[in-house]
Structure formats: C-alpha cells, structure tokens
Design a protein around this motif. Structure first.
Motif, short mmCIF file in Angstrom:
data_model
loop_
_atom_site.label_atom_id
_atom_site.label_comp_id
_atom_site.label_asym_id
_atom_site.label_seq_id
_atom_site.Cartn_x
_atom_site.Cartn_y
_atom_site.Cartn_z
N TYR A 31 0.68 -1.05 0.12
CA TYR A 31 -0.14 -0.02 0.01
C TYR A 31 0.87 1.40 0.04
N ASN A 32 1.98 1.20 0.86
CA ASN A 32 2.75 2.28 0.74
C ASN A 32 4.20 2.01 1.18
N GLN A 34 7.37 3.46 4.03
CA GLN A 34 7.80 4.70 4.93
C GLN A 34 9.19 4.59 5.25
N LEU A 49 6.95 9.09 3.24
CA LEU A 49 6.12 8.04 2.84
C LEU A 49 5.60 8.17 1.65
N GLN A 51 3.27 6.57 -1.58
CA GLN A 51 2.24 5.62 -1.84
C GLN A 51 2.59 4.47 -2.80
N VAL A 96 -3.97 -3.43 2.41
CA VAL A 96 -5.29 -3.64 3.24
C VAL A 96 -5.12 -2.44 4.30
N THR A 97 -6.36 -2.12 4.55
CA THR A 97 -6.53 -1.05 5.58
C THR A 97 -6.86 -1.41 6.91
N GLY A 98 -7.05 -0.57 7.84
CA GLY A 98 -7.60 -1.29 9.23
C GLY A 98 -6.61 -2.27 9.87
N ALA A 99 -7.14 -3.03 10.91
CA ALA A 99 -6.32 -3.60 11.69
C ALA A 99 -5.35 -4.77 11.09
N SER A 101 -3.77 -4.03 8.52
CA SER A 101 -2.59 -3.31 8.05
C SER A 101 -1.28 -3.15 8.85
N LYS A 102 -0.55 -4.27 8.85
CA LYS A 102 0.65 -4.38 9.69
C LYS A 102 1.93 -4.02 8.94
N LEU A 103 2.81 -3.12 9.54
CA LEU A 103 4.08 -2.74 8.74
C LEU A 103 5.06 -3.86 8.95
N PHE A 105 8.98 -4.14 8.91
CA PHE A 105 10.16 -3.24 8.95
C PHE A 105 11.55 -4.32 8.52
N MET B 31 -6.79 2.95 16.27
CA MET B 31 -6.06 1.85 16.81
C MET B 31 -4.70 2.58 17.23
N SER B 42 15.28 -5.12 14.68
CA SER B 42 14.17 -4.07 14.41
C SER B 42 12.88 -4.47 15.20
N ARG B 96 -1.66 5.59 13.56
CA ARG B 96 -1.97 5.61 12.16
C ARG B 96 -2.42 6.67 11.90
N GLU B 100 -2.35 6.37 5.81
CA GLU B 100 -1.80 5.19 6.56
C GLU B 100 -0.18 5.57 7.22
#
Lengths: 115, 113
Positions: A31-32, A34, A49, A51, A96-99, A101-103, A105, B31, B42, B96, B100
């Motif tokens: 999605y993006n 950063q 960031l 996109q 995906v968005t919401g919960a 959407s986990k980065l 690293f 959230m 990390s 967030r 995002e």
C-alpha cells in the motif's frame, strides 16, 4: 510472507557526501512504503511516505524513490551532515487497511557521517 | 501528524516485577499499536489496541505477559509483567494517521536486571 531487507547494516561516510540507502522487499503488493529515522535509544521519526502509485517523494535534502515492480526503494541524502548520523529504517504496509494493515520493517542501516 | 508521548522514558527494573508504560496521543485515534525493539533488532508488533475491546496480540505475545488497557481514544497502557532480562528492550507506542502514515512515540527504554 513479506520480507524487507536493508543492506549494508552500517555505513560510514565523510561529511558533504551524497549517499543512497537501499531497501528491498519481496512482495510488490504494497500500500505504501515509509522511511524512518531512529536516534540511539529513541523512538522513530517519520521521514517520507511513498504511496504505491507514486515514484518518489522529497523533503529538503531527502529524496525517496519507489520501484514497486522490482521491490526496491532508495533514500537519497544530499550533502550529508554529522547530524544525519542515525539508523534509517524502511517499512512497507500491505494493500489492506484497518487492523490487518501491519507494517513490515527492515532491520535498518546505521549511518555515521564523519566531520 | 500525531504527537505521541510516553512515560516513563526509561527504567531499570528488577527481575520478577512489572512495569506499566503509558502512551498519550494529542488526537483521537481508533487503533494504537505497541511495538518492541530488542537490542540490535528491528521492530516487532506486540499488539493492536482498540478502544472498548480486547487488544489483538501477535503470535508469540500473550495477554498475561503484556496486558493492555485502552480506556479512551487518546490513551493506552502496556504492562510488562513478571519481567526477566529478556524483556530488556525499547517499547514503542504508535498510531496511524492520514494515508496510513505511521507515527511513533519516543519510546520507553527498559533494562531488567
């Protein structure tokens, strides 16, 4: 499973040099992306960031590019200064968005700019 | 952007004790995320905290060890329970924002003896 790699783990350059930090990721469905800066023992500061639909972003002496198809991003730092010494991390988010959407690293590149 | 503060900024604790870390955000967010960064590593997501519901924990993290509270839309706490030296890490609160974008607090540096 998405994996983010940053090589080399550490970099030392003389002041004034232009430099490029690399970030690669295995799954191009993002999605993006950063870029963050982290000073020793401190939290993360968001630098740029990008996109997934963008190719680059600029802020001052920093320019970040994104090539999603090849799974690569670069952070370009112009005219480096000792104050740029820090660890630089990149992170990608899934499409995906919401919960969910986990980065993910990378481990970061520790940059040292010598006066 | 979001401004996040954490308390304490650092602590040295004895094995077997517990520490509660506070996170305050300057705006209402749905959230809040808690991360751990072990020395030389990390960031690893511990859990996601939503207001009014139980936190969602990532694989390898359990509520008994890392209980989380989320009493309102600007505040959360993470407790590190029954600490051991392996819990020595930086603990980071995150939220967030628009597009995002992820924002992080200054971190809590924990050393367990």
């Amino acid at each position: 499973k998405q994996e983010v790699t940053q090589i080399p783990a550490a970099l030392s350059v003389p002041e004034g040099e232009n430099l490029v930090l690399n970030c690669s990721f295995t799954d191009s469905a993002i999605y993006n992306l950063q870029w963050f800066r982290q000073d020793p023992g401190k939290g993360l500061t968001s630098l740029l960031l990008i996109q997934s639909s963008q190719r680059e972003q600029t802020s001052g002496r920093l320019n970040a590019s994104l090539d999603k198809s090849s799974g690569r991003s670069t952070l370009y730092i112009a005219a480096s200064q000792p104050g740029d010494s820090a660890t630089y991390l990149c992170a990608v988010s899934p499409p995906v968005t919401g919960a969910n959407s986990k980065l993910t690293f990378g481990k970061g590149i520790t940059l040292s700019v010598r006066p | 952007s979001a401004v996040i503060s954490q308390k304490p900024s650092r602590d040295i604790c004895q094995r077997g004790t517990s520490l509660t870390i506070q996170c305050q955000v300057d705006s209402q967010v749905t959230m809040m995320f808690w991360y751990r960064q072990q020395p030389g590593q990390s960031l690893t997501l511990i859990a996601t905290a939503n207001q009014g519901s139980e936190a969602t924990y990532e694989s390898g993290f359990v509520i008994d060890k890392f209980p989380i509270s989320r009493p309102n839309l600007t505040f959360s706490t993470l407790t590190v329970s029954n600490m051991s030296p392996e819990d020595s890490s930086i603990y980071l609160c995150s939220v967030r924002g628009g597009q995002e974008t992820q924002y992080f607090g200054p971190g809590t540096r924990l050393l367990v003896l």
